[in-house]
Design a protein around this motif. Structure first.
Motif, PDB file in Angstrom:
ATOM      1  N   PRO A 161      39.016  41.132  50.235  1.00  0.00           N
ATOM      2  CA  PRO A 161      40.053  42.077  50.113  1.00  0.00           C
ATOM      3  C   PRO A 161      41.120  41.564  50.647  1.00  0.00           C
ATOM      4  O   PRO A 161      42.117  42.753  49.964  1.00  0.00           O
ATOM      5  CB  PRO A 161      38.933  43.311  50.551  1.00  0.00           C
ATOM      6  CG  PRO A 161      37.409  43.109  51.119  1.00  0.00           C
ATOM      7  CD  PRO A 161      37.181  41.394  51.442  1.00  0.00           C
ATOM      8  N   ASP A 234      29.620  44.037  54.555  1.00  0.00           N
ATOM      9  CA  ASP A 234      30.474  44.419  53.935  1.00  0.00           C
ATOM     10  C   ASP A 234      30.960  44.099  52.139  1.00  0.00           C
ATOM     11  O   ASP A 234      30.961  44.208  51.332  1.00  0.00           O
ATOM     12  CB  ASP A 234      31.995  45.629  54.167  1.00  0.00           C
ATOM     13  CG  ASP A 234      31.533  46.468  54.496  1.00  0.00           C
ATOM     14  OD1 ASP A 234      30.462  47.158  54.858  1.00  0.00           O
ATOM     15  OD2 ASP A 234      32.392  46.965  55.520  1.00  0.00           O
ATOM     16  N   ASP A 238      29.467  43.763  48.642  1.00  0.00           N
ATOM     17  CA  ASP A 238      30.581  43.628  46.850  1.00  0.00           C
ATOM     18  C   ASP A 238      30.898  42.495  46.334  1.00  0.00           C
ATOM     19  O   ASP A 238      30.791  42.767  44.824  1.00  0.00           O
ATOM     20  CB  ASP A 238      32.117  43.789  48.208  1.00  0.00           C
ATOM     21  CG  ASP A 238      33.514  43.474  46.757  1.00  0.00           C
ATOM     22  OD1 ASP A 238      34.158  45.120  46.682  1.00  0.00           O
ATOM     23  OD2 ASP A 238      34.116  42.395  46.620  1.00  0.00           O
ATOM     24  N   GLN A 239      30.468  41.318  47.009  1.00  0.00           N
ATOM     25  CA  GLN A 239      30.009  40.579  45.642  1.00  0.00           C
ATOM     26  C   GLN A 239      28.874  40.962  45.139  1.00  0.00           C
ATOM     27  O   GLN A 239      29.301  39.964  43.793  1.00  0.00           O
ATOM     28  CB  GLN A 239      30.275  39.187  46.862  1.00  0.00           C
ATOM     29  CG  GLN A 239      31.624  38.354  47.468  1.00  0.00           C
ATOM     30  CD  GLN A 239      31.481  37.400  48.604  1.00  0.00           C
ATOM     31  OE1 GLN A 239      30.408  37.030  48.680  1.00  0.00           O
ATOM     32  NE2 GLN A 239      32.545  36.716  49.078  1.00  0.00           N
ATOM     33  N   THR A 241      27.629  43.658  44.003  1.00  0.00           N
ATOM     34  CA  THR A 241      28.137  44.399  42.832  1.00  0.00           C
ATOM     35  C   THR A 241      29.159  43.528  41.873  1.00  0.00           C
ATOM     36  O   THR A 241      28.993  43.716  40.834  1.00  0.00           O
ATOM     37  CB  THR A 241      28.580  45.122  43.030  1.00  0.00           C
ATOM     38  OG1 THR A 241      27.844  46.239  44.149  1.00  0.00           O
ATOM     39  CG2 THR A 241      29.080  46.202  42.780  1.00  0.00           C
ATOM     40  N   ARG A 242      29.811  42.696  42.379  1.00  0.00           N
ATOM     41  CA  ARG A 242      30.556  42.352  41.310  1.00  0.00           C
ATOM     42  C   ARG A 242      30.012  40.938  40.571  1.00  0.00           C
ATOM     43  O   ARG A 242      30.032  40.921  39.524  1.00  0.00           O
ATOM     44  CB  ARG A 242      31.859  41.401  42.055  1.00  0.00           C
ATOM     45  CG  ARG A 242      32.846  40.481  41.388  1.00  0.00           C
ATOM     46  CD  ARG A 242      34.475  40.656  42.710  1.00  0.00           C
ATOM     47  NE  ARG A 242      34.713  39.545  41.292  1.00  0.00           N
ATOM     48  CZ  ARG A 242      35.507  39.653  40.643  1.00  0.00           C
ATOM     49  NH1 ARG A 242      36.300  41.054  40.794  1.00  0.00           N
ATOM     50  NH2 ARG A 242      37.287  39.321  40.275  1.00  0.00           N
TER      51      ARG A 242
END
Length: 350
Positions: A161, A234, A238-239, A241-242
């Protein structure tokens, strides 16, 4: 069907000739494979040597009813055969057959190794949004190429991020330039240990030589192990979900699956990139596996296994809940799954 010009009888019915001689002869003839057989006859060994131009010709040779190999036949790949997957080149930026593919992963997941496999497999240089002199020196010559030049593919990106360095795109700037995504995942304990080594010792490969040094660095260093582990979890979420929601083709591959069955995973990559009708790529796939197998014994120089101490630094109950959530997201997307039992067991949970 095999081309008879691609199969050469180097010698037959010679006494007491060795397999290494057969390999040398076939190598001098620029053949990839040497098939050597030795038949005991009284006090002598009667030997035969057949040279095969292409590795894929082996499958035809082994099933040739007119001239089957003897039960004692040995198959050897020559130095010439191992050189068939050595070189990789830049793409023509105007070509349209090879898609622009991103290789997404959490740091320490085997990204650089996978890129090396891809180059060996495809003959195409892999790119990166980062500029690493170390990776360039290990043969990833697309490392210094601008990631969006379209002269490379299989482009490395961890998508932190906080990616704010010069020339490193934010994820929303990166995705529109990419046609397909390969997402590489690995046991999070092992990826965190690998990246901790990189940040502490400037190398994924060279590990700590004693537990005292590891313990001190992991608990008191500028980059503590638990901080790296939590930030990677984390990023993993994030990856996940994306890329389970993105409207472009996505292929998930697992580091542990590549260790267990590299050929099957290479074939998944070949199919995903649309290269499965390319005979040269199929030939290079065998070469890639054999070359990788030869390198494995000297791949790591770790003196200790710090995973037992690393587990004591982790909130295992919270980690297990987070991994179960990631696994649920992957399974609901029907794109992939985690090797959840293996990961739990490595965390000391059964």
């Amino acid at each position: 069907m095999p081309d008879n010009n691609n199969i050469i009888k180097a010698f037959s019915n010679l006494e007491n000739v060795t397999a290494s001689t057969c390999v040398q002869v076939c190598d001098l003839l620029s053949n990839s494979v040497a098939i050597f057989s030795s038949i005991p006859k009284l006090s002598k060994n009667i030997t035969n040597c057949t040279c095969v131009k292409s590795i894929w010709e082996i499958f035809y040779k082994m099933n040739d009813p007119k001239n089957p190999p003897t039960c004692s036949a040995q198959i050897h790949i020559t130095p010439f055969g191992l050189s068939t997957c050595k070189h990789a080149a830049f793409l023509n930026p105007n070509q349209t057959k090879i898609p622009q593919v991103a290789l997404i992963s959490v740091p320490g997941s085997g990204n650089s190794w996978t890129r090396c496999l891809f180059q060996s497999l495809s003959g195409i240089l892999s790119g990166s949004v980062y500029w690493s002199q170390q990776n360039f020196e290990m043969g990833l010559y697309g490392e210094m190429e601008p990631w969006n030049s379209r002269r490379t593919t299989f482009i490395k990106n961890h998508e932190w991020p906080e990616q704010l360095k010069d020339n490193v795109p934010m994820k929303d700037e990166f995705a529109p330039h990419i046609d397909k995504f390969v997402v590489l995942i690995r046991n999070p304990l092992r990826s965190a240990l690998s990246d901790f080594n990189r940040q502490s010792l400037s190398s994924h490969i060279t590990g700590f030589h004693n537990m005292q040094d590891f313990t001190k660095q992991a608990t008191e260093g500028k980059k503590r192990f638990i901080d790296i582990f939590n930030s990677q979890l984390d990023l993993f979420l994030d990856q996940t979900t994306r890329y389970t929601q993105i409207d472009k083709p996505v292929l998930y591959i697992t580091y542990e699956d590549m260790i267990d069955n590299l050929f099957a995973q290479l074939m998944r990559i070949v199919h995903f990139l649309g290269l499965d009708d390319d005979v040269n790529v199929l030939e290079r796939s065998i070469c890639t596996i054999l070359k990788n197998r030869r390198k494995q014994p000297t791949k790591r120089t770790h003196k200790i296994d710090p995973s037992q101490f690393a587990r004591t630094l982790i909130d295992r109950n919270l980690t297990i809940k987070r991994l179960a959530n990631i696994d649920r997201i992957l399974r609901n997307s029907k794109l992939h799954y985690l090797r959840i039992e293996d990961y739990f067991a490595d965390l000391g949970y059964s």
